[in-house]
Enzyme design. Structure first.
Site, PDB file in Angstrom:
ATOM      1  N   ARG A  82      91.626 -61.940   3.430  1.00  0.00           N
ATOM      2  CA  ARG A  82      92.715 -62.896   3.637  1.00  0.00           C
ATOM      3  C   ARG A  82      93.537 -62.526   4.878  1.00  0.00           C
ATOM      4  NH1 ARG A  82      96.800 -64.008  -1.070  1.00  0.00           N
ATOM      5  NH2 ARG A  82      96.787 -61.731  -1.149  1.00  0.00           N
TER       6      ARG A  82
ATOM      7  N   ARG B  53      98.204 -58.718   4.529  1.00  0.00           N
ATOM      8  CA  ARG B  53      99.241 -58.205   3.631  1.00  0.00           C
ATOM      9  C   ARG B  53      99.003 -56.730   3.311  1.00  0.00           C
ATOM     10  NH1 ARG B  53      99.957 -62.544  -1.139  1.00  0.00           N
ATOM     11  NH2 ARG B  53      99.955 -60.621  -2.350  1.00  0.00           N
TER      12      ARG B  53
ATOM     13  N   ARG C 190      96.765 -54.521  -8.986  1.00  0.00           N
ATOM     14  CA  ARG C 190      97.339 -55.852  -9.265  1.00  0.00           C
ATOM     15  C   ARG C 190      96.552 -56.550 -10.377  1.00  0.00           C
ATOM     16  NH1 ARG C 190      96.844 -57.764  -3.362  1.00  0.00           N
ATOM     17  NH2 ARG C 190      97.362 -59.861  -4.093  1.00  0.00           N
TER      18      ARG C 190
END
Ligand code: AP5
Ligand code: MG
Length: 218
Positions: free
Chosen positions: A132, A165, A176
């Site tokens: 991403r 990120r 996560r």
């Protein structure tokens, strides 16, 4: 008519991608708790420092801080016609806090939120997360693997810098996921019992998911 949408799904399931599309078409505000917390971190505030100490470990930021941020955001006048919550609530205690916040910000509101759950196997998601990139200026989200970008450092929409990120490493992503399974997944049954839940197959391509999402809006 007021419309309230809540999006739940594991990291990388496409919540941000789909909620940005829905916000553009519906003109409802897109409220992404992860993005709001990253903005706090970037501002250097005490709240940001506290949030970062949890986010870098893939853990949920404390209830008090998230509730305060959400309440302040939902009190803004652009939420008068509704909102799109992306990544909030993500624990049972946050879901009960949201019930209270909604009563507080609009006591006469009788709208039932519609909760979209993005169903997709974890195996597909780590690859999405490590590939991403997000635009620092316009917030657009890209997948380097499935979208061929001419320049992987520059946003094709606005020319802004594409960034990765800090929590998109395999190590933090796995933490996560563990947090998601332990704390967020129980919300699925809770919202199913309330008959607020709509499950979407989030393993499909982006346009097919969006078509199904729009078609399922009540
Ligand atoms: P947050 O920023 O919300 O992260 P997350 O929940 O882990 O979800 P992501 O944003 O990583 O994924 P997404 O579902 O939005 O997927 P996206 O569309 O970007 O939260 C970060 C942290 O903040 C948390 O860990 C926590 O510490 C804290 N936090 C946030 N909210 C909190 C709360 N309520 N309470 C406490 N703490 C909180 O897509 C991912 C990638 O896949 C992109 O590259 C995209 O292009 C690609 N993609 C999307 N859809 C598809 C598709 N259909 N096919 C192929 N690729 C796709
Ligand atoms: Mg997101």
């Amino acid at each position: 008519m007021k419309q309230e949408f809540i999006f739940i799904g594991p990291p990388g399931s496409g919540k941000g991608t789909q909620t940005k599309m829905l916000a553009k078409d519906s003109k409802l505000p897109h409220i992404d708790t992860g993005a709001l917390l990253r903005a706090e971190i970037a501002s250097g505030s005490e709240d940001g420092k506290l949030a970062n100490s949890f986010m870098e470990k893939g853990q949920l930021v404390p209830l008090e801080l998230v509730s305060r941020i959400i309440k302040n955001r939902l009190m803004k006048s652009d939420c008068d016609n509704g909102f799109i919550l992306d990544g909030y609530p993500r624990s049972l205690e946050q879901a009960y806090a949201l019930d209270d916040i909604l009563k507080e910000v609009d006591a006469n509101n009788s709208v039932q939120p519609q909760v979209f759950y993005f169903d997709v196997a974890q195996e597909k998601l780590v690859e999405r997360l490590v590939n991403r990139r997000s635009c620092a200026d316009c917030g657009s989200i890209f997948n380097l693997k499935t979208m061929s970008l001419e320049d992987e450092t520059k946003c094709p929409k606005c020319g802004g810098a594409l960034t990765r990120r800090d929590d998109d490493t395999e190590e933090v992503a796995n933490k996560r996921f563990a947090t998601y399974f332990a704390q967020t997944e129980p919300l699925i049954d809770m919202y199913k019992e309330r008959e607020w839940l709509t499950t979407l197959d989030a393993s499909l391509d982006i346009d097919s998911i969006y078509k199904n999402l729009v078609g399922a809006i009540k």
